[in-house]
Scaffold this motif. Structure first.
Motif, PDB file in Angstrom:
ATOM      1  N   ASP A   1       3.699   7.146   1.514  1.00  0.00           N
ATOM      2  CA  ASP A   1       4.195   8.294   2.320  1.00  0.00           C
ATOM      3  C   ASP A   1       2.923   9.493   2.138  1.00  0.00           C
ATOM      4  OD1 ASP A   1       4.283   9.028  -0.441  1.00  0.00           O
ATOM      5  OD2 ASP A   1       6.424   9.412  -0.388  1.00  0.00           O
ATOM      6  N   GLY A   2       1.909   9.050   1.205  1.00  0.00           N
ATOM      7  CA  GLY A   2       0.914   9.891   1.151  1.00  0.00           C
ATOM      8  C   GLY A   2       0.919  10.891   0.045  1.00  0.00           C
ATOM      9  N   SER A   3       2.101  10.919  -0.674  1.00  0.00           N
ATOM     10  CA  SER A   3       2.058  11.857  -1.912  1.00  0.00           C
ATOM     11  C   SER A   3       1.465  11.284  -3.124  1.00  0.00           C
ATOM     12  CB  SER A   3       3.711  11.855  -2.365  1.00  0.00           C
ATOM     13  OG  SER A   3       4.041  10.572  -2.870  1.00  0.00           O
ATOM     14  N   GLY A   4       0.948   9.845  -2.893  1.00  0.00           N
ATOM     15  CA  GLY A   4       0.054   9.385  -3.855  1.00  0.00           C
ATOM     16  C   GLY A   4      -1.641   9.174  -3.308  1.00  0.00           C
ATOM     17  N   SER A   5      -2.031   8.152  -3.347  1.00  0.00           N
ATOM     18  CA  SER A   5      -3.326   7.855  -2.533  1.00  0.00           C
ATOM     19  C   SER A   5      -2.986   7.993  -1.113  1.00  0.00           C
ATOM     20  CB  SER A   5      -3.721   6.465  -2.948  1.00  0.00           C
ATOM     21  OG  SER A   5      -3.838   5.961  -4.349  1.00  0.00           O
ATOM     22  N   ALA A   6      -4.267   8.649  -0.655  1.00  0.00           N
ATOM     23  CA  ALA A   6      -4.414   9.124   0.820  1.00  0.00           C
ATOM     24  C   ALA A   6      -4.416   7.721   1.653  1.00  0.00           C
ATOM     25  CB  ALA A   6      -5.638   9.957   1.160  1.00  0.00           C
ATOM     26  N   SER A   7      -5.153   6.932   1.057  1.00  0.00           N
ATOM     27  CA  SER A   7      -5.445   5.604   1.641  1.00  0.00           C
ATOM     28  C   SER A   7      -5.351   4.521   0.690  1.00  0.00           C
ATOM     29  CB  SER A   7      -6.528   5.678   2.480  1.00  0.00           C
ATOM     30  OG  SER A   7      -6.678   4.334   3.151  1.00  0.00           O
ATOM     31  N   LEU A   8      -4.513   3.314   0.986  1.00  0.00           N
ATOM     32  CA  LEU A   8      -4.513   2.284   0.111  1.00  0.00           C
ATOM     33  C   LEU A   8      -5.020   0.970   0.652  1.00  0.00           C
ATOM     34  CD1 LEU A   8      -0.921   2.757  -1.285  1.00  0.00           C
ATOM     35  CD2 LEU A   8      -2.910   3.546  -2.359  1.00  0.00           C
ATOM     36  N   ALA A   9      -6.007   0.480  -0.140  1.00  0.00           N
ATOM     37  CA  ALA A   9      -6.576  -0.887   0.299  1.00  0.00           C
ATOM     38  C   ALA A   9      -5.578  -1.695   0.429  1.00  0.00           C
ATOM     39  CB  ALA A   9      -7.652  -1.243  -0.488  1.00  0.00           C
ATOM     40  N   PHE A  10      -5.540  -2.793   1.529  1.00  0.00           N
ATOM     41  CA  PHE A  10      -4.671  -3.602   1.615  1.00  0.00           C
ATOM     42  C   PHE A  10      -4.854  -5.052   2.052  1.00  0.00           C
ATOM     43  CE2 PHE A  10      -0.375  -4.906   3.947  1.00  0.00           C
ATOM     44  CZ  PHE A  10       0.622  -4.741   2.636  1.00  0.00           C
ATOM     45  N   ALA A  11      -4.656  -5.980   1.204  1.00  0.00           N
ATOM     46  CA  ALA A  11      -5.096  -7.412   1.528  1.00  0.00           C
ATOM     47  C   ALA A  11      -4.263  -8.537   0.659  1.00  0.00           C
ATOM     48  CB  ALA A  11      -6.690  -7.749   1.071  1.00  0.00           C
ATOM     49  N   ALA A  12      -4.121  -9.732   1.337  1.00  0.00           N
ATOM     50  CA  ALA A  12      -3.220 -10.713   0.732  1.00  0.00           C
ATOM     51  C   ALA A  12      -4.180 -12.109   0.703  1.00  0.00           C
ATOM     52  CB  ALA A  12      -2.232 -11.093   1.419  1.00  0.00           C
ATOM     53  N   VAL A  13      -4.183 -12.719  -0.547  1.00  0.00           N
ATOM     54  CA  VAL A  13      -4.761 -13.964  -0.595  1.00  0.00           C
ATOM     55  C   VAL A  13      -3.676 -14.689  -1.545  1.00  0.00           C
ATOM     56  CG1 VAL A  13      -7.097 -13.113  -0.997  1.00  0.00           C
ATOM     57  CG2 VAL A  13      -5.813 -13.127  -3.162  1.00  0.00           C
ATOM     58  N   GLY A  14      -4.053 -16.052  -1.592  1.00  0.00           N
ATOM     59  CA  GLY A  14      -3.140 -17.190  -2.243  1.00  0.00           C
ATOM     60  C   GLY A  14      -4.070 -18.425  -2.791  1.00  0.00           C
ATOM     61  N   ASN A  15      -3.656 -18.880  -4.003  1.00  0.00           N
ATOM     62  CA  ASN A  15      -4.389 -20.188  -4.643  1.00  0.00           C
ATOM     63  C   ASN A  15      -2.919 -20.753  -5.176  1.00  0.00           C
ATOM     64  OD1 ASN A  15      -6.725 -18.091  -5.122  1.00  0.00           O
ATOM     65  ND2 ASN A  15      -7.621 -19.908  -4.805  1.00  0.00           N
ATOM     66  N   ALA A  16      -3.416 -22.218  -5.107  1.00  0.00           N
ATOM     67  CA  ALA A  16      -2.723 -23.285  -5.720  1.00  0.00           C
ATOM     68  C   ALA A  16      -3.063 -23.599  -7.446  1.00  0.00           C
ATOM     69  CB  ALA A  16      -2.577 -24.726  -5.064  1.00  0.00           C
ATOM     70  N   GLY A  17      -2.035 -23.980  -8.082  1.00  0.00           N
ATOM     71  CA  GLY A  17      -2.648 -24.665  -9.426  1.00  0.00           C
ATOM     72  C   GLY A  17      -2.309 -23.751 -10.455  1.00  0.00           C
ATOM     73  N   GLY A  18      -1.428 -22.626 -10.191  1.00  0.00           N
ATOM     74  CA  GLY A  18      -1.036 -21.789 -11.403  1.00  0.00           C
ATOM     75  C   GLY A  18       0.160 -22.138 -12.027  1.00  0.00           C
ATOM     76  N   LYS A  19       0.634 -21.256 -13.078  1.00  0.00           N
ATOM     77  CA  LYS A  19       1.591 -21.343 -13.981  1.00  0.00           C
ATOM     78  C   LYS A  19       2.651 -20.322 -13.527  1.00  0.00           C
ATOM     79  CE  LYS A  19       3.642 -21.098 -18.684  1.00  0.00           C
ATOM     80  NZ  LYS A  19       3.217 -20.555 -19.875  1.00  0.00           N
ATOM     81  N   ALA A  20       3.938 -20.877 -12.824  1.00  0.00           N
ATOM     82  CA  ALA A  20       4.843 -20.206 -12.243  1.00  0.00           C
ATOM     83  C   ALA A  20       5.513 -18.853 -12.969  1.00  0.00           C
ATOM     84  CB  ALA A  20       6.320 -20.856 -11.876  1.00  0.00           C
ATOM     85  N   SER A  21       5.676 -17.805 -12.486  1.00  0.00           N
ATOM     86  CA  SER A  21       6.355 -16.867 -12.688  1.00  0.00           C
ATOM     87  C   SER A  21       7.708 -17.192 -13.109  1.00  0.00           C
ATOM     88  CB  SER A  21       6.075 -15.485 -11.958  1.00  0.00           C
ATOM     89  OG  SER A  21       4.931 -15.372 -11.573  1.00  0.00           O
ATOM     90  N   GLY A  22       8.408 -16.326 -14.276  1.00  0.00           N
ATOM     91  CA  GLY A  22       9.745 -16.236 -14.594  1.00  0.00           C
ATOM     92  C   GLY A  22      10.790 -15.975 -13.614  1.00  0.00           C
ATOM     93  N   GLY A  23      11.893 -16.518 -13.653  1.00  0.00           N
ATOM     94  CA  GLY A  23      12.994 -16.168 -12.861  1.00  0.00           C
ATOM     95  C   GLY A  23      13.508 -14.867 -12.836  1.00  0.00           C
ATOM     96  N   LEU A  24      13.089 -14.236 -13.830  1.00  0.00           N
ATOM     97  CA  LEU A  24      13.685 -12.818 -14.021  1.00  0.00           C
ATOM     98  C   LEU A  24      12.357 -11.938 -13.985  1.00  0.00           C
ATOM     99  CD1 LEU A  24      16.433 -12.957 -16.728  1.00  0.00           C
ATOM    100  CD2 LEU A  24      16.530 -13.021 -14.158  1.00  0.00           C
ATOM    101  N   PHE A  25      11.333 -12.451 -13.445  1.00  0.00           N
ATOM    102  CA  PHE A  25      10.020 -11.604 -13.270  1.00  0.00           C
ATOM    103  C   PHE A  25      10.123 -10.160 -12.692  1.00  0.00           C
ATOM    104  CE2 PHE A  25       6.402 -10.640 -10.427  1.00  0.00           C
ATOM    105  CZ  PHE A  25       5.531 -10.055 -11.347  1.00  0.00           C
TER     106      PHE A  25
END
Length: 494
Positions: free
Chosen positions: A367-391
């Motif tokens: 909404d602009g009350s913080g950073s004026a412009s936010l970098a935005f990107a998405a990536v993914g990789n396999a082979g990690g350790k899962a996050s908990g169910g209550l993450f």
């Protein structure tokens, strides 16, 4: 003919007595052991079958012990997840209370922190004999049966109980196969600038005879003939003022700086497309797009244990690593919890699904009350350790309006995860109980079958014993009489 060398009568009597004594010995053995087939020499085939079945009964005793141990372990896990569900429900009550602005949110946050610590304590203590089914993702196999095939081979079968990770662990992002193709960001930056479309008033020096109707976000503004005055530029200015006077949330109107007969309508609604139609004027589009940017997830790609997805907002990255059986919905909600937990000023998130394609999307609005412009990107990789169910539970903070709003959606996800875990354990426990009951009945049936093959009929054995004892006495007397026959020959020599 009489002979002192060969006593045929005695030989017959002796053979009869031996046969009687043999039968008597066998009958006495049946009475003393209770078995008609006590060894392989009694009946080799029946004895072999009974020994195989006795081995199976012994094996089923071990299976019964295994099922009892497994049932106790699952019962502990079920009780833990049910308790966690109750505690999360209490947290939800606190989060709902924090939606009001005239409450002491700091005290509510203290209660939430205390409940969070209690949840962690329950999860940590939910072990039986060192095995905890609410931590980690490895399944537990419980030996449930031994299946004997017609060729004599034996196959062990298991009941698999899936672990349900109820921890708040962040997980570990993997370095395996790239999953970038499964997550597509809609823009390189998420800014506070709203999206705009326009409505053009047709050129007319006198608008007094024209009727114009404009509908924005379901609200219609109408001008009948005679209600507009002046030319198209004046009409545009008049309509613009009326649109702003409606006070529609996030909707503003302004006369275009270049074309005075064009009304620019801007929407700063983060997660809602705004409908736009016009009669007696021309709308540039049927909708004004939502301001928030999105990460759209694949509708066809599978989600495997350890698949991690990362979203960069501003200068920081936030990731979520999926566990077993999770979907793109879980990934989107996990990333939402990760971003919300950072408490970024002016940044809000939302998770939605396209009703037509079924595609899940994570949306981020600035909404602009913080950073004026936010970098935005998405990536993914396999082979990690899962996050908990209550993450994300650790990062719930209701001391701000945005934090309270974000917590409400995130706590619902956690409650859903906990309920699913409890239901899974309950189903597994019921299956184990059913199998345990079946194994007990099967063992009884096998024991009964073995008994019918090798156990002695004691009534028959008792009656036969008495008969053989009488036959033995008569046989002894017969042998005694036969042995006296040569004595009669002596009278011939007197």
């Amino acid at each position: 003919m009489s002979s002192i060398l060969t006593n045929n009568s005695a030989m017959v009597a002796l053979q009869t007595l031996k046969s009687i004594n043999g039968d008597l010995s066998k009958t006495q053995s049946m009475i003393s052991t209770g078995k008609s087939v006590a060894s392989a020499k009694d009946n080799a085939s029946v004895w072999a079958i009974s020994k195989v079945m006795e081995a199976d009964v012994k094996g089923f005793k071990g299976i019964s012990d295994s099922l009892s141990l497994g049932e106790s372990t699952v019962a502990v896990a079920r009780q833990a997840t049910e308790t966690v569900t109750d505690l999360l429900t209490e947290i939800k009550g606190k989060v709902v209370a924090a939606q009001e602005e005239n409450v002491d949110r700091s005290k509510i946050q203290t209660d939430i922190d205390a409940l969070t610590d209690q949840i962690k304590s329950v999860v940590g203590a939910a072990q039986f004999n060192g095995l905890n089914l609410v931590k980690g993702t490895d399944d537990m196999n419980i030996l449930s049966s031994l299946d004997r095939n017609s060729d004599g081979s034996v196959t062990a079968n298991n009941i698999t109980v899936g672990r349900q990770d109820m921890t708040t662990d962040k997980g570990t992002f993997g370095t395996g196969t790239s999953l970038n193709a499964n997550a597509t960001a809609s823009a390189v930056a998420a800014t506070s600038t709203g999206n705009a479309e326009n409505v053009t008033i047709a050129t007319d020096a006198d608008m007094s005879d024209n009727a114009v109707s404009i509908t924005v976000a379901g609200t219609t503004l109408s001008f009948g003939a005679g209600e507009l005055s002046g030319d198209q530029d004046a009409a545009a200015a008049q309509i613009t003022g009326a649109l702003n006077a409606l006070g529609l949330e996030g909707i503003t109107a302004a006369v275009n700086g270049t074309n005075a007969n064009q009304i620019d309508i801007t929407s700063t609604r983060g997660f809602e497309d705004v409908s736009l139609t016009a009669t007696g004027a021309t709308a540039s589009a049927a909708t004004i797009a939502e301001r928030g940017e999105s990460v759209d997830f694949s509708t066809s790609a599978a989600v495997n244990d350890g698949d991690g997805y990362k979203v960069t907002v501003g200068g920081a990255s936030y990731d979520y690593i999926a566990g077993k059986g999770e979907t793109m919905e879980d990934v989107a909600k996990g990333l939402k919890a990760a971003i919300d937990g950072a408490g970024l000023t002016g940044v809000t998130t939302n998770v939605s699904q396209d009703e037509t394609t079924g595609q899940w999307s994570l949306k981020v609005d600035n909404d602009g009350s913080g950073s004026a412009s936010l970098a935005f990107a998405a990536v993914g990789n396999a082979g990690g350790k899962a996050s908990g169910g209550l993450f994300g539970l650790d990062s719930i903070n209701v001391e701000t309006n945005s934090g309270a709003d974000a917590a409400l959606a995130n706590i619902e996800t956690m409650i859903s995860n906990s309920i699913d875990a409890a239901a899974s354990f309950g189903s597994a426990q019921g299956r184990i109980e059913t199998q345990s009951d079946f194994i007990g009945k099967l063992s009884d049936a096998l024991k009964s079958g073995i008994g019918s093959m090798v156990d002695a009929d004691m009534e028959e054995a008792s009656a036969r014993l008495q008969a053989l004892q009488v036959q033995q006495q008569l046989g002894v007397q017969s042998l005694s009489i036969a042995n006296q026959s040569p004595q009669s020959i002596l009278s011939l020599f007197r």
